[in-house]
Design a protein around this motif. Structure first.
Motif: not given
Length: 699
Positions: A98, A102, A113, A117
């Protein structure tokens, strides 16, 4: 601590999710038509009036999280003291995915990530709030005068609601710049690493504020109400206060843009000190009900700012300075042995003889374990402030008055959990890497059973003289440091020279030992050894004091006026709120700080002066064949572990892909282009074993 940690974690998550749920429901018709009447009936007491609902739903949850987090961090620091946190391998790999980059793009930079998000969720919240506010307002349009047309009322309604959702940004704006925060460490952040969130929120809030202001100017112009721009209403928001706040915010925002900030730092720095003026007029504009929405961030920031002010009043005991041939200064301070911090921590430094107002952050080189009574920072002399300091030190003064704030750093040191650690740096970006190496030296020497990763340091310098930065890998200490237990490799690249320049390394290292002043004291934690518990005491006691004082003022000053049908001045209420926040914070913080200061002074008197060995030349000269004598086996080991390359930049893709270990930590600190290049390599998906982490100081 396992069960207690799990319970506290679950509790904090539930409270935070509940707080976010309130923000989601706030703009809806359900909240307005169903919840609000019931809440007002129960919470609109004679002690809090219209503030009661928002204090309970939007202020109290975050203050509760901040207070409980202090207890959690205290227990966590005790349970992990002197231990490496390896964690569950599968869990670490899951969360590591995570945190993998990204997006790598301007102007956002490197976005993982998790950040993507939450940014997407925040954007959805803004859109959701605006849509609901506008939808409800269109069903209940209010005409301000008989000549106002429907489209004008709708136009005004849209730009008014843009101001509403700007308030959501302000609710989060101050959390990233609260250095001694009990909230950021819960999610693995420090104030330095989260500055970019403050920048993102600042841009969004400024865009909304400008749209809100311009929209109302247009509205007043087309509806022939320009006189309203000069109104300071006693019953509603002050337009003048909002205009002043907007002008101040534009000045702060314009001077904080990247190019201006980098080229004219002093303009940015001094303009940004207008934030207190901005907060004052902004709160006067929005009123007490909306102030409660953003109060937690401001409240915690005020506590942090006042603590920093109190800590900066101490004069730090500067032991010595070391001037390297590459225009780099190492300052060594005396510190309380009980002060513990993790690698990559930051110390803020103020030198009144250079600038009384400017504070600059520098990486702490020393390991609190390896050097228990000393703390060192390194300063690369590239700006006006640092060059003035270098000029002063070159004259070999007897003493130098310095104040410090911090150190501030991560709550845990997780680099030991990797099989291999690749550190990529450019220029002065090597400094946080040095702090990591020193900690690894300590662990490998004192904890032979502890897993130590293989270390590869890739560093790029402009000139040969910059190789002397590698001398800082070992502390300037009478106690020898052994690196023989480390699997250590250094790849140094000189980008602007095609062959060794021996003359660049023949400069002597100038070491200055300062005379001690009884008024100077070792660097200590602002709140002593149990800092988190004392911070929790400050947060809880000051907030409770604020509620008590607010209740008394409202009940015996504001309510009697409104009970008799009179109007208490709209701005008067918010001035009371601001005064009571400041008074509560100042009283609670001063009492606890002064109590801890007495203990720190007692311990400081017991700390003797630290012996500093004299160094006259740079062992890094051996890296390019100069005939300097090696001073110790550790320095010889560093020379043997180092390979110098001239006339090119490192092939980072090849180097990183050649790392075949199953778990490779990639830490990068340097120019933005270097950080983004490494991030793109780690995000490419061609090597799943690479786990990226960036350390940035050039925000």
């Amino acid at each position: 601590m396992g069960s207690r940690s799990a319970v506290l974690n679950i509790f904090l998550v539930l409270v935070f999710v509940g707080w976010l749920f309130i923000w989601v429901m706030l703009p809806t018709k359900t909240y307005k038509n169903s919840w609000t009447p019931q809440l007002l009936d129960k919470l609109n007491s004679t002690y809090f009036r219209e503030q009661g609902t928002n204090l309970l739903l939007l202020t109290f949850p975050i203050m509760l999280i901040a207070g409980v987090s202090c207890v959690y961090l205290h227990l966590y620091s005790k349970s992990t003291s002197g231990q490496s946190i390896n964690g569950n391998n599968k869990e670490r790999q899951y969360f590591g995915s995570w945190k993998r980059p990204l997006l790598v793009m301007e102007p956002l930079g490197v976005v993982n990530a998790v950040e993507f998000t939450f940014a997407a969720m925040f954007t959805v919240l803004l859109i959701w709030s605006l849509a609901n506010y506008v939808y409800i307002s269109y069903g209940n349009l209010h005409m301000h005068n008989p000549n106002e047309k429907v489209w004008m009322a709708k136009f005004r309604s849209v730009f008014l609601r843009l101001g509403y959702i700007g308030n959501i940004c302000y609710a989060f704006l101050f959390f990233p710049v609260t250095r001694l925060s009990s909230i950021l460490p819960l999610v693995g952040l420090t104030s330095e690493s989260s500055i970019k969130y403050h920048i993102w929120l600042g841009h969004v809030s400024m865009a909304l504020a400008i749209l809100h202001s311009v929209g109302f100017v247009i509205y007043y112009a087309v509806s022939n109400q320009m006189i309203e721009m000069l109104e300071w209403s006693s019953t509603y928001v002050s337009n003048v206060a909002g205009e002043i706040a907007t002008l101040v915010a534009i000045a702060m925002w314009a001077t904080s843009l990247y190019k201006i900030r980098r080229k004219m730092f002093e303009v940015f720095f001094y303009t940004h000190q207008l934030y207190s003026l901005y907060i004052f007029f902004y709160l006067l504009h929005v009123g007490v009900a909306y102030t409660c929405m953003i109060l937690p961030g401001i409240f915690l920031f005020v506590i942090d700012r006042y603590l920093r002010f109190l800590q900066s009043k101490r004069r730090a005991r500067l032991i010595s300075s070391r001037l390297l041939p590459c225009s780099t200064i190492e300052l060594t301070f005396s510190k309380n042995p009980a002060l513990m911090y993790n690698p990559t921590s930051i110390l803020y430094v103020n030198v009144p003889s250079v600038s009384k107002l400017q504070w600059h952050p520098f990486t702490v080189l020393s390991s609190s374990n390896l050097e228990s009574d000393k703390l060192s920072v390194v300063i690369k002399c590239v700006g006006g402030w640092s060059q003035k300091l270098e000029k002063q030190l070159s004259s070999s003064p007897d003493r130098l008055q310095i104040s410090t704030e911090g150190p501030y750093g991560p709550s845990s040191f997780h680099f030991l959990s990797r099989d291999c650690l690749v550190m990529v740096s450019g220029g002065s970006g090597i400094t946080p890497m040095i702090s990591i190496v020193r900690e690894l030296i300590y662990r490998s020497t004192t904890q032979p059973t502890t897993k130590i990763p293989k270390v590869i340091l890739i560093t790029a310098f402009k000139n040969t003289s910059d190789l002397t930065m590698l001398d800082l890998l070992l502390p300037l200490s009478t106690t020898p440091s052994d690196i023989s237990n480390l699997d250590f490799q250094i790849e140094a690249y000189i980008t602007r020279e095609n062959d060794p320049q021996e003359n660049n390394l023949k400069g002597h290292v100038q070491t200055i030992v300062f005379k001690q002043n009884p008024k100077d004291s070792p660097i200590t934690a602002a709140l002593g050894n149990s800092s988190w518990l004392w911070l929790g005491a400050i947060i809880s006691s000051s907030f409770v004091m604020f509620l008590l004082l607010l209740g008394l003022v409202t009940r015996y000053s504001i309510y009697p006026v409104e009970r008799d049908g009179k109007i208490y001045h709209y701005s008067g209420k918010i001035i009371w709120d601001m005064f009571l926040v400041c008074a509560s914070v100042f009283i609670a913080t001063s009492v606890i700080f002064m109590w801890q200061k007495r203990e720190n002074e007692t311990e400081g008197k017991q700390i003797q002066n630290v012996e500093i060995p004299s160094v006259t030349n740079s062992p890094a000269g051996n890296l390019c064949g100069t005939e300097l004598e090696l001073e110790s086996l550790p320095q010889q080991s560093i020379v043997q572990a180092t390979k110098v390359h001239y006339g090119g930049r490192p092939d980072l893709k090849r180097i990183l892909f050649d790392c075949k270990a199953s778990d490779v930590g990639v830490v990068v600190c340097g120019p933005k282009s270097m950080r983004q290049e490494v991030a793109k390599i780690c995000a490419s998906g061609l090597a799943q074993n690479l786990h990226f982490e960036s350390i940035s100081f050039n925000w």
